[in-house]
Design a protein around this motif. Structure first.
Motif, PDB file in Angstrom:
ATOM      1  N   PHE A 182      25.452  -9.187  38.518  1.00  0.00           N
ATOM      2  CA  PHE A 182      26.183 -10.097  39.406  1.00  0.00           C
ATOM      3  C   PHE A 182      25.434 -11.432  39.474  1.00  0.00           C
ATOM      4  CE2 PHE A 182      27.553 -11.630  43.632  1.00  0.00           C
ATOM      5  CZ  PHE A 182      28.928 -11.463  43.519  1.00  0.00           C
TER       6      PHE A 182
ATOM      7  N   ARG B  92      30.207  -2.386  39.881  1.00  0.00           N
ATOM      8  CA  ARG B  92      29.460  -1.707  40.953  1.00  0.00           C
ATOM      9  C   ARG B  92      28.885  -2.716  41.942  1.00  0.00           C
ATOM     10  NH1 ARG B  92      26.198   3.902  40.789  1.00  0.00           N
ATOM     11  NH2 ARG B  92      26.184   4.061  43.043  1.00  0.00           N
ATOM     12  N   ALA B  93      28.760  -3.967  41.495  1.00  0.00           N
ATOM     13  CA  ALA B  93      28.279  -5.026  42.395  1.00  0.00           C
ATOM     14  C   ALA B  93      29.333  -5.391  43.434  1.00  0.00           C
ATOM     15  CB  ALA B  93      27.894  -6.259  41.584  1.00  0.00           C
TER      16      ALA B  93
ATOM     17  N   ASN C  48      23.440  -7.718  50.524  1.00  0.00           N
ATOM     18  CA  ASN C  48      24.763  -8.326  50.309  1.00  0.00           C
ATOM     19  C   ASN C  48      25.586  -7.215  49.665  1.00  0.00           C
ATOM     20  OD1 ASN C  48      26.985  -9.913  49.848  1.00  0.00           O
ATOM     21  ND2 ASN C  48      26.043 -11.181  48.259  1.00  0.00           N
TER      22      ASN C  48
ATOM     23  N   ASP D  27      17.508  -2.471  42.821  1.00  0.00           N
ATOM     24  CA  ASP D  27      18.902  -2.401  42.352  1.00  0.00           C
ATOM     25  C   ASP D  27      19.090  -1.129  41.537  1.00  0.00           C
ATOM     26  OD1 ASP D  27      21.081  -4.980  42.194  1.00  0.00           O
ATOM     27  OD2 ASP D  27      21.554  -3.190  41.022  1.00  0.00           O
ATOM     28  N   ILE D  28      20.354  -0.683  41.474  1.00  0.00           N
ATOM     29  CA  ILE D  28      20.710   0.487  40.657  1.00  0.00           C
ATOM     30  C   ILE D  28      21.024   0.051  39.229  1.00  0.00           C
ATOM     31  CG2 ILE D  28      23.219   0.454  41.119  1.00  0.00           C
ATOM     32  CD1 ILE D  28      22.848   3.555  41.562  1.00  0.00           C
TER      33      ILE D  28
ATOM     34  N   GLY E 257      19.982  -4.068  46.476  1.00  0.00           N
ATOM     35  CA  GLY E 257      21.043  -4.599  45.609  1.00  0.00           C
ATOM     36  C   GLY E 257      20.754  -6.042  45.262  1.00  0.00           C
ATOM     37  N   THR E 258      19.579  -6.248  44.674  1.00  0.00           N
ATOM     38  CA  THR E 258      19.083  -7.624  44.480  1.00  0.00           C
ATOM     39  C   THR E 258      19.891  -8.428  43.462  1.00  0.00           C
ATOM     40  OG1 THR E 258      17.040  -8.887  44.220  1.00  0.00           O
ATOM     41  CG2 THR E 258      17.332  -7.061  42.706  1.00  0.00           C
ATOM     42  N   GLY E 259      20.550  -7.759  42.508  1.00  0.00           N
ATOM     43  CA  GLY E 259      21.355  -8.464  41.498  1.00  0.00           C
ATOM     44  C   GLY E 259      20.503  -9.472  40.733  1.00  0.00           C
TER      45      GLY E 259
ATOM     46  N   ILE F 233      18.619 -13.524  43.814  1.00  0.00           N
ATOM     47  CA  ILE F 233      18.758 -14.785  44.563  1.00  0.00           C
ATOM     48  C   ILE F 233      18.350 -14.667  46.035  1.00  0.00           C
ATOM     49  CG2 ILE F 233      21.282 -14.374  44.793  1.00  0.00           C
ATOM     50  CD1 ILE F 233      21.393 -17.556  44.852  1.00  0.00           C
TER      51      ILE F 233
ATOM     52  N   ASP G 186      27.926   4.184  49.366  1.00  0.00           N
ATOM     53  CA  ASP G 186      26.578   3.602  49.332  1.00  0.00           C
ATOM     54  C   ASP G 186      26.272   2.846  50.620  1.00  0.00           C
ATOM     55  OD1 ASP G 186      25.955   4.614  46.846  1.00  0.00           O
ATOM     56  OD2 ASP G 186      26.749   2.886  45.776  1.00  0.00           O
TER      57      ASP G 186
ATOM     58  N   SER H 262      16.196   1.398  42.141  1.00  0.00           N
ATOM     59  CA  SER H 262      16.394   2.365  43.232  1.00  0.00           C
ATOM     60  C   SER H 262      17.881   2.465  43.575  1.00  0.00           C
ATOM     61  CB  SER H 262      15.601   1.916  44.471  1.00  0.00           C
ATOM     62  OG  SER H 262      15.814   2.791  45.551  1.00  0.00           O
ATOM     63  N   ASN H 263      18.332   3.682  43.854  1.00  0.00           N
ATOM     64  CA  ASN H 263      19.695   3.902  44.344  1.00  0.00           C
ATOM     65  C   ASN H 263      19.618   3.849  45.874  1.00  0.00           C
ATOM     66  OD1 ASN H 263      22.208   4.809  45.026  1.00  0.00           O
ATOM     67  ND2 ASN H 263      22.180   6.594  43.681  1.00  0.00           N
ATOM     68  N   ILE H 264      20.046   2.762  46.448  1.00  0.00           N
ATOM     69  CA  ILE H 264      19.818   2.464  47.877  1.00  0.00           C
ATOM     70  C   ILE H 264      18.342   2.757  48.201  1.00  0.00           C
ATOM     71  CG2 ILE H 264      20.674   2.803  50.255  1.00  0.00           C
ATOM     72  CD1 ILE H 264      22.748   1.471  48.530  1.00  0.00           C
TER      73      ILE H 264
ATOM     74  N   SER I 163      26.585 -15.178  47.505  1.00  0.00           N
ATOM     75  CA  SER I 163      25.125 -15.111  47.339  1.00  0.00           C
ATOM     76  C   SER I 163      24.479 -16.384  47.890  1.00  0.00           C
ATOM     77  CB  SER I 163      24.737 -15.003  45.867  1.00  0.00           C
ATOM     78  OG  SER I 163      25.658 -14.298  45.105  1.00  0.00           O
TER      79      SER I 163
HETATM   80  C1  LIG Z   1      27.424  -8.125  45.809  1.00  0.00           C
HETATM   81  S1  LIG Z   1      26.125  -7.772  44.680  1.00  0.00           S
HETATM   82  C2  LIG Z   1      24.837  -8.753  45.433  1.00  0.00           C
HETATM   83  C3  LIG Z   1      23.786  -9.193  44.448  1.00  0.00           C
HETATM   84  C4  LIG Z   1      22.794 -10.216  45.050  1.00  0.00           C
HETATM   85  N1  LIG Z   1      22.055  -9.624  46.140  1.00  0.00           N
HETATM   86  C5  LIG Z   1      23.535 -11.442  45.499  1.00  0.00           C
HETATM   87  O1  LIG Z   1      23.626 -11.660  46.728  1.00  0.00           O
HETATM   88  O2  LIG Z   1      24.024 -12.176  44.636  1.00  0.00           O
HETATM   89  C6  LIG Z   1      25.647  -6.093  45.098  1.00  0.00           C
HETATM   90  C7  LIG Z   1      24.445  -5.559  44.333  1.00  0.00           C
HETATM   91  O3  LIG Z   1      24.188  -4.222  44.774  1.00  0.00           O
HETATM   92  C8  LIG Z   1      23.850  -3.410  43.667  1.00  0.00           C
HETATM   93  N2  LIG Z   1      24.158  -2.012  43.995  1.00  0.00           N
HETATM   94  C9  LIG Z   1      25.363  -1.410  44.043  1.00  0.00           C
HETATM   95  N3  LIG Z   1      25.227  -0.119  44.383  1.00  0.00           N
HETATM   96  C10 LIG Z   1      23.886   0.095  44.569  1.00  0.00           C
HETATM   97  C11 LIG Z   1      23.110   1.235  44.915  1.00  0.00           C
HETATM   98  N4  LIG Z   1      23.672   2.410  45.139  1.00  0.00           N
HETATM   99  N5  LIG Z   1      21.775   1.090  45.013  1.00  0.00           N
HETATM  100  C12 LIG Z   1      21.180  -0.122  44.763  1.00  0.00           C
HETATM  101  N6  LIG Z   1      21.861  -1.221  44.415  1.00  0.00           N
HETATM  102  C13 LIG Z   1      23.196  -1.119  44.321  1.00  0.00           C
HETATM  103  C14 LIG Z   1      24.684  -3.967  42.529  1.00  0.00           C
HETATM  104  O4  LIG Z   1      24.190  -3.595  41.268  1.00  0.00           O
HETATM  105  C15 LIG Z   1      24.611  -5.466  42.816  1.00  0.00           C
HETATM  106  O5  LIG Z   1      23.510  -6.037  42.189  1.00  0.00           O
END
Ligand SMILES: C[S@@+](CC[C@H](N)C(=O)[O-])C[C@H]1O[C@@H](n2cnc3c(N)ncnc32)[C@H](O)[C@@H]1O
Length: 226
Positions: A47, A150-151, A136, A94-95, A73-75, A78, A159, A120-122, A53
């Motif tokens: 993402f 998934r983002a 986010n 992030d996953i 969920g650092t993506g 940012i 989640d 990490s998954n959450i 963001s």
């Molecule tokens: C809306 S995006 C936000 C990305 C970034 N933080 C931003 O603000 O641009 C959500 C992020 O959560 C991650 N994500 C989704 N499910 C997740 C999980 N179960 N564990 C960790 N990260 C997860 C996605 O891969 C994605 O990078």
């Protein structure tokens, strides 16, 4: 109970989602975004720094003392960069393994010392407590078709539910939790999840969502969760 928005509204946000994916989110090559002093590496399927963001990034830049922070969920990383100047240290998780790879390159490129990318998954690989936790969250409750989706999509908010169930265990006594969400998703359901987990929310900031013609009542929200 499952999240559910009116069918007509669902159709509208699915259409919006397809437009955004095609126009802004799907990329075939590695890109570098420039935000303030940072160069941000983003591999395909991650993402990118988007409208929501940036809204959260600007909010986080104003935090006085994030201490030890966790960015779930650092993506592209940012939000971690928004806290980077003032935080003692940041775990950015992030996953999506490509998000972790992107952030590792960003850290090198910008010579950053206080960010630790972590798969990490959450909270699956998080054992510490933090002074600031930010997320986010994906706004939509549909089943994602791939890692990029998934983002944006979290099937039935499983989640998000996990996050809200466990988040307090990872917070210091005086710690703060900031969650970004939107009425692109089911905000009534979010309220229910918050109540079920004996948490409270306070709306701290609100901004009109990225405009797509005919869809102008959509907003991003930043909540403090207590
Ligand atoms: C809306 S995006 C936000 C990305 C970034 N933080 C931003 O603000 O641009 C959500 C992020 O959560 C991650 N994500 C989704 N499910 C997740 C999980 N179960 N564990 C960790 N990260 C997860 C996605 O891969 C994605 O990078």
């Amino acid at each position: 109970m499952k999240p559910q928005l009116p069918k007509e509204f669902e159709e509208m946000i699915k259409k919006r989602h397809e437009i955004l994916l095609k126009k802004y989110l799907i990329s075939k090559k590695k890109k570098i975004y420039k935000i303030d002093q940072y160069k941000i590496v983003v591999y395909p399927d991650v993402f990118p720094p988007f409208d929501d963001s940036l809204f959260f990034y600007k909010f986080l830049k104003k935090l006085k003392n994030p201490g030890r922070a966790l960015d779930i969920g650092t993506g592209s990383g940012i939000l971690s960069l928004g806290m980077q100047k003032k935080a003692k240290s940041i775990v950015s998780s992030d996953i999506n393994k490509k998000a972790i790879k992107s952030l590792k390159e960003t850290i090198k490129l910008n010579k950053i010392k206080n960010i630790e990318p972590r798969y990490s998954n959450i909270f699956s690989k998080i054992n510490e407590r933090f002074g600031t936790i930010v997320f986010n969250a994906p706004f939509m409750y549909f089943k994602p078709k791939n890692m990029l989706e998934r983002a944006i999509c979290d099937e039935n908010y499983r989640d998000l539910e996990k996050f809200l169930k466990q988040v307090k265990k990872h917070l210091t006594k005086k710690g703060k939790i900031y969650l970004a969400f939107s009425n692109i998703g089911d905000t009534n359901y979010l309220r229910k999840l918050i109540k079920n987990n004996k948490l409270k929310t306070k709306l701290l900031s609100k901004k009109k969502a990225f405009p797509i013609s005919g869809m102008n009542k959509l907003f991003y929200y930043i909540y403090e969760i207590r």
